[in-house]
Structure formats: C-alpha cells, structure tokens
Design a protein around this motif. Structure first.
Motif, mmCIF file in Angstrom:
data_model
loop_
_atom_site.group_PDB
_atom_site.id
_atom_site.type_symbol
_atom_site.label_atom_id
_atom_site.label_comp_id
_atom_site.label_asym_id
_atom_site.label_seq_id
_atom_site.Cartn_x
_atom_site.Cartn_y
_atom_site.Cartn_z
ATOM 1 N N TYR A 24 0.859 -1.265 -0.023
ATOM 2 C CA TYR A 24 0.035 0.170 -0.163
ATOM 3 C C TYR A 24 0.685 1.295 -0.001
ATOM 4 O O TYR A 24 0.590 2.109 -0.901
ATOM 5 C CB TYR A 24 -0.717 -0.067 0.946
ATOM 6 N N ARG A 26 -6.183 0.278 -3.675
ATOM 7 C CA ARG A 26 -6.436 -1.065 -4.390
ATOM 8 C C ARG A 26 -7.877 -1.355 -4.105
ATOM 9 O O ARG A 26 -8.533 -0.738 -3.218
ATOM 10 C CB ARG A 26 -5.688 -2.155 -3.504
ATOM 11 N N ASP A 27 -8.703 -2.058 -4.903
ATOM 12 C CA ASP A 27 -9.798 -2.442 -4.657
ATOM 13 C C ASP A 27 -10.324 -2.955 -3.390
ATOM 14 O O ASP A 27 -11.439 -2.570 -2.926
ATOM 15 C CB ASP A 27 -10.125 -3.534 -5.684
ATOM 16 N N SER A 28 -9.500 -3.749 -2.929
ATOM 17 C CA SER A 28 -9.428 -4.143 -1.499
ATOM 18 C C SER A 28 -9.541 -3.082 -0.428
ATOM 19 O O SER A 28 -10.073 -3.439 0.881
ATOM 20 C CB SER A 28 -8.463 -5.067 -1.155
ATOM 21 N N ASP A 29 -9.168 -2.012 -0.826
ATOM 22 C CA ASP A 29 -9.257 -0.854 0.004
ATOM 23 C C ASP A 29 -10.121 -0.026 0.043
ATOM 24 O O ASP A 29 -10.609 0.964 0.919
ATOM 25 C CB ASP A 29 -8.214 0.191 -0.081
ATOM 26 N N THR A 39 -17.434 -2.332 -0.960
ATOM 27 C CA THR A 39 -16.958 -3.606 -0.939
ATOM 28 C C THR A 39 -17.364 -4.492 -1.996
ATOM 29 O O THR A 39 -18.592 -4.476 -2.491
ATOM 30 C CB THR A 39 -17.278 -4.478 0.236
ATOM 31 N N ASN A 56 -15.152 -3.539 -6.628
ATOM 32 C CA ASN A 56 -13.488 -2.985 -7.257
ATOM 33 C C ASN A 56 -13.569 -1.749 -8.309
ATOM 34 O O ASN A 56 -13.313 -2.005 -9.364
ATOM 35 C CB ASN A 56 -13.470 -4.274 -8.383
ATOM 36 N N ASP A 80 -5.555 -3.308 -8.338
ATOM 37 C CA ASP A 80 -6.329 -4.546 -8.100
ATOM 38 C C ASP A 80 -5.689 -4.889 -6.430
ATOM 39 O O ASP A 80 -4.988 -4.232 -6.029
ATOM 40 C CB ASP A 80 -6.021 -5.572 -9.116
ATOM 41 N N ASN A 81 -6.454 -5.951 -6.184
ATOM 42 C CA ASN A 81 -6.102 -6.291 -4.619
ATOM 43 C C ASN A 81 -4.722 -6.722 -4.402
ATOM 44 O O ASN A 81 -4.065 -6.371 -3.408
ATOM 45 C CB ASN A 81 -6.976 -7.623 -4.182
#
Ligand code: XIL
Length: 297
Positions: free
Chosen positions: A29, A266-269, A273, A276, A281-282
């Motif tokens: 990150y 990132r999508d995961s951040d 939820t 994306n 990306d993740n």
C-alpha cells in the motif's frame, strides 16, 4: 511522466488518494501511495467521531500520522471533514439547539487550529444538501440549529486557518441536477455576500457512466469564482476504464479543476466492498482504469 502525481503536476494539478492510518504499515500500500500520489485525504481520521470522541477532548494521533506521512514526502493534505451529519460522536448526535451550534463551531475552531498551516483544502461542510428534486438542505441535527450553520462554519474555519482553501463537498452532484443547482445557488449567494468559500468538491462516486454534462457542471461552478475538485472518485461497473478517462479529461478541460482524489488505492481498500471501483487490483497491480487515467493526464 510515468506516475499519476507527476503527470498531474505537469498539468498544474494534484492527484490524490484517500488513506487509512492503519494501512501505513502495509508495504504494498505504502509503496503505491508514495510512488503515485501527491495528495492525501484521511479516509476517516479527521471526522468528528475520530477527533473529538468526548466533548472538548481531542484526539489527533491517527490524523497526525497521515499528515506527517504526507508532508514529509511533499504531498499536500485535504482535510476531511469538519462538519457532517454522519460519523458524529454519540454525544453530538444527542445534542440540539444552541448547545449543538456552540459545540459544532468549537469543533471547527479546534480542529482547524490544530492543523493550521498544514491543510491545502478543508472540506468544511460535507453532504448538507438533500437528494431528489427539491434542491434544498438535508435534514440533520446540524441543519436544525439554523440555516446559517454552513456560512458560520466557513467563517469560523477561515478565522482558524486563513491559509487553507475552504470547500463544500457533496455527492450526486456530478451533473446539472436539482441537488447540484441548490449547491450552485448557495455558492453564488456566498460569493455575493462575502462568505469565505474557495472551492466545491464533487465526490464522484460513480457506476457505469458519468453524466454527459459533467464538464459543464464543473465549469459552471468554476465560473462562480471557486475552484472545483474531484474529491472521492471511484467508478464501479461496466466501462470503468473509459469513464475514468472521461472524468480525468473533464477536469483537465476546466482550468479551475485543481485536482482529483480517488477514494482508496487498491480495490480491496475501497469502502464499496466487492465493487472493485479503484485503479489498482487487490494485489496492487495497475488496472486498465489506471492506464486510462495516466493516458488522459
Ligand atoms: C467512508 C469511508 O470510506 C468508510 O471507511 C467509512 O466507514 C464511511 O465513510 N462520502 C464521504 C466519505 O464523504 O467520508 C465516506 O467515506 C464515503 C462517502
């Protein structure tokens, strides 16, 4: 240039990301953050519940960590946000009338004073207008203290940190519609009466598309004599890369559109939820959306 921040800087803009303090120990990150971005917005750490958990007791640890990370690397900071109906501490949620008004403005003074000189732009007031066709204010405990609460907040913020750009920030304001026009009318009135406002933030939480009059909407605010900033950009659904490109080009086409912030790395951040909606990306790899933005810059 080969990064978002450096490319935006060549165009006289910043390119920022919302950052969470608890991710500053995540090396993937932080590597992306430091490489790509030259502005940071704390995702939650400057909100009222985080900064004043009990009346008159201020906690700035996480916000200070983000500000220090940014400033030691030459990144600017968007302060987000001094007053909002959401993410208030419980004690404020239960207040009303003069007591709440006093608590609100004390909060603005204390927080803006703590960060004085370190904030490029403050979102002084967030999301105070209602959705739908009315074009009026959202009901909230803040609004019920009197319709002048927004201008009092801007005057109070200006007094506490005269060097910060002061922004009104909202969502569903991307095209010309009743809500964005209500805000437009407020800004026009503030400029006419000398209420200190420097900027309008368009959050731009989008899905599949962007209104065809997005650039025209940016331009009409700019024509009032305020900067515009795209403050929380994320784009879910189909055509993601193309829509990111369109939004970026619209900002560059408006000389007073001074910067773009994506709402996470990132999508995961993302707060959205499973949708994306971001540029990485993740695993921290650049997506097609990233390439579309970099190409547009
Ligand atoms: C969101 C954060 O991303 C989440 O982590 C939090 O749980 C809720 O708030 N509009 C805003 C932001 O102005 O402050 C919001 O951020 C997203 C919508």
């Amino acid at each position: 240039a080969t990064t978002l921040g450096a490319s935006a800087a060549e165009r006289g803009r910043y390119f920022g990301a919302a950052v969470a303090a608890n991710k500053l120990s995540d090396s993937t990150y932080v590597t992306i953050l430091n490489r790509e971005f030259n502005s940071i917005t704390p995702e939650n750490e400057m909100k009222w519940d985080a900064t004043e958990p009990s009346p008159g007791t201020f906690t700035y640890g996480n916000a200070d960590r983000i500000v220090s990370h940014a400033r030691s690397r030459g990144m600017s900071v968007r302060g987000h946000t001094l007053l909002w109906h959401s993410q208030q501490p419980g004690w404020a949620q239960g207040m009303s009338g003069t007591a709440l008004r006093n608590a609100m403005m004390n909060h603005v003074t204390q927080v803006a004073t703590h960060f004085r000189g370190q904030i490029h732009t403050w979102d002084v007031v967030n999301e105070a207008f209602a959705d739908g066709s009315g074009g009026g204010r959202r009901d909230s405990n803040l609004q019920r203290t009197g319709n002048d609460w927004i201008e009092v907040a801007f005057r109070t913020a200006r007094a506490a940190d005269p060097g910060a750009r002061l922004c009104y920030n909202d969502y569903n304001t991307d095209g010309v519609n009743a809500k964005s026009t209500g805000i437009y009318n407020m800004v026009r009135d503030f400029k006419a009466r000398g209420v200190p406002i420097d900027c309008v933030g368009l959050q731009s939480h989008l899905t599949n598309s962007v209104p065809g009059d997005y650039q025209a909407n940016l331009q009409r605010f700019a024509d009032l004599g305020v900067d515009v900033q795209i403050t929380e950009l994320d784009i879910a659904g189909a055509n993601q890369a193309a829509v990111y490109g369109t939004v970026t080009r619209a900002c560059l086409a408006v000389s007073r559109c001074t910067g773009i912030t994506v709402w996470g790395i990132r999508d995961s951040d993302s707060w959205r939820t499973g949708q994306n909606p971001l540029l990485f990306d993740n695993g921290g790899n650049k997506k097609a959306a990233y390439d579309a933005v970099l190409t547009a810059l």
